[in-house]
Write an enzyme that holds these catalytic residues in place. Structure first.
Site, PDB file in Angstrom:
ATOM      1  N   ASP A  88     -42.194  -1.749 -13.083  1.00 10.43           N
ATOM      2  CA  ASP A  88     -42.741  -2.168 -11.803  1.00 10.43           C
ATOM      3  C   ASP A  88     -41.591  -2.239 -10.805  1.00 10.43           C
ATOM      4  O   ASP A  88     -40.484  -2.655 -11.154  1.00 10.43           O
ATOM      5  CB  ASP A  88     -43.364  -3.565 -11.901  1.00 10.43           C
ATOM      6  N   HIS A 145     -39.773   0.547 -19.688  1.00  9.76           N
ATOM      7  CA  HIS A 145     -40.480   1.352 -20.677  1.00  9.76           C
ATOM      8  C   HIS A 145     -40.083   2.825 -20.545  1.00  9.76           C
ATOM      9  O   HIS A 145     -39.464   3.231 -19.577  1.00  9.76           O
ATOM     10  CB  HIS A 145     -41.988   1.185 -20.488  1.00  9.76           C
ATOM     11  N   SER A 247     -33.076  -5.851 -11.014  1.00 14.94           N
ATOM     12  CA  SER A 247     -32.049  -4.818 -10.955  1.00 14.94           C
ATOM     13  C   SER A 247     -32.685  -3.456 -10.685  1.00 14.94           C
ATOM     14  O   SER A 247     -33.737  -3.376 -10.056  1.00 14.94           O
ATOM     15  CB  SER A 247     -31.217  -4.801 -12.227  1.00 14.94           C
TER      16      SER A 247
END
Length: 295
Positions: A88, A145, A247
């Site tokens: 995200d 992911h 980050s």
């Protein structure tokens, strides 16, 4: 002088690592009233949607770090086709790797070799490929992911500074992603080599991977490369790592990506389709053409 530039400039003399490690210790505090106060204040400040979390009760987390790296409910992030977003965040930049360079922001570029820790031979494999950068803000889900299925070939730790990686700093600190501490994960995929670069930032307490646990911070200095004789294979959409505070993930692909049309600086979710790689990659020559110089 703009406030954004001033914010970037005042970061230069700050003790990046000391501040980040201090925040890391505080974020791992397990005193109930302290961690509950911090978690609830953070949820209010950044508007975190706890309805997506597998555990929606803020008090159920043992520490702020556990809350920050919380898993989501099953089915919350369905996987799109082809190449998908690893996290995200904000898709800040994407496109072709031209002249062996990636774009950080308007007027700022850095080389693939710099990003990968000075490995010219490996960087050459990405010549003519594509890249994409996803910035994770504090309110975002912070597990990373796989954008494609891949087999881990090598992991490289690259020491560096810990500048903030928000939009303001990215516009004003040259070669930011090639200066900050980072973890470079090299994968072999059906579309050729893929590098996932997890970039550290100020007050990021650590970077973890699913195969080795917490990697940063490391007590020793210098670039460190670890090869994996036992294959670590991860399917598309499978978790590969996580950040303890916000980050950036920089992705590099050996093959060109046909990115979904859209504006830069747009919000994306983990699993959202970013583009397509039309065919499996052809084998790359291990020798550089004579016309190529250093990457």
């Amino acid at each position: 002088m703009t406030l954004a530039k001033l914010f970037a400039l005042i970061q230069y003399p700050l003790p990046h690592h000391a501040l980040s490690r201090l925040v890391g210790r505080l974020a791992d505090c397990r005193v109930p009233w302290i961690k509950d106060l911090a978690i609830r204040a953070f949820i209010r400040r950044f508007g975190v949607d706890m309805n997506e979390a597998r555990q929606p009760n803020p008090s159920a987390y043992a520490s702020f770090n556990d809350f920050f790296t919380r898993p989501l409910k099953e089915g919350t992030r369905p996987l799109g086709e082809d190449l998908v977003s690893p996290a995200d965040g904000t898709l800040s930049r994407f496109g072709a790797i031209e002249a062996r360079r990636l774009i950080q922001a308007k007027g700022h570029e850095f080389t693939v070799s710099e990003l990968l820790g000075g490995d010219d031979d490996t960087a050459f494999r990405f010549h003519g490929g594509s890249f994409a950068t996803v910035y994770l803000s504090p309110r975002d889900y912070h597990r990373v992911h796989m954008p494609l299925a891949g087999t881990l070939r090598e992991m490289t730790y690259v020491p560096g500074r810990l500048f903030s990686v928000n939009a303001a700093t990215t516009r004003h600190v040259p070669r930011l992603f090639a200066r900050n501490e980072r973890l470079v994960c090299h994968f072999d995929t059906e579309h050729g080599p893929m590098a996932l670069v997890l970039v550290g930032a100020m007050i990021v307490a650590g970077i973890e991977t699913v195969w080795a646990g917490q990697i940063t911070p490391l007590p020793r200095s210098g670039v460190q490369r670890i090869r994996f004789d036992t294959p670590v294979h991860l399917e598309k959409g499978e978790e590969m790592g996580r950040f303890k505070l916000g980050s950036t993930v920089v992705m590099a692909f050996a093959e060109p990506v046909d990115f979904v049309p859209g504006e830069r600086e747009r919000k994306v979710q983990m699993g959202e389709n970013l583009g397509g790689l039309s065919k499996p990659a052809q084998a790359l020559s291990s020798e550089k053409p004579e016309s190529e110089g250093q990457v």
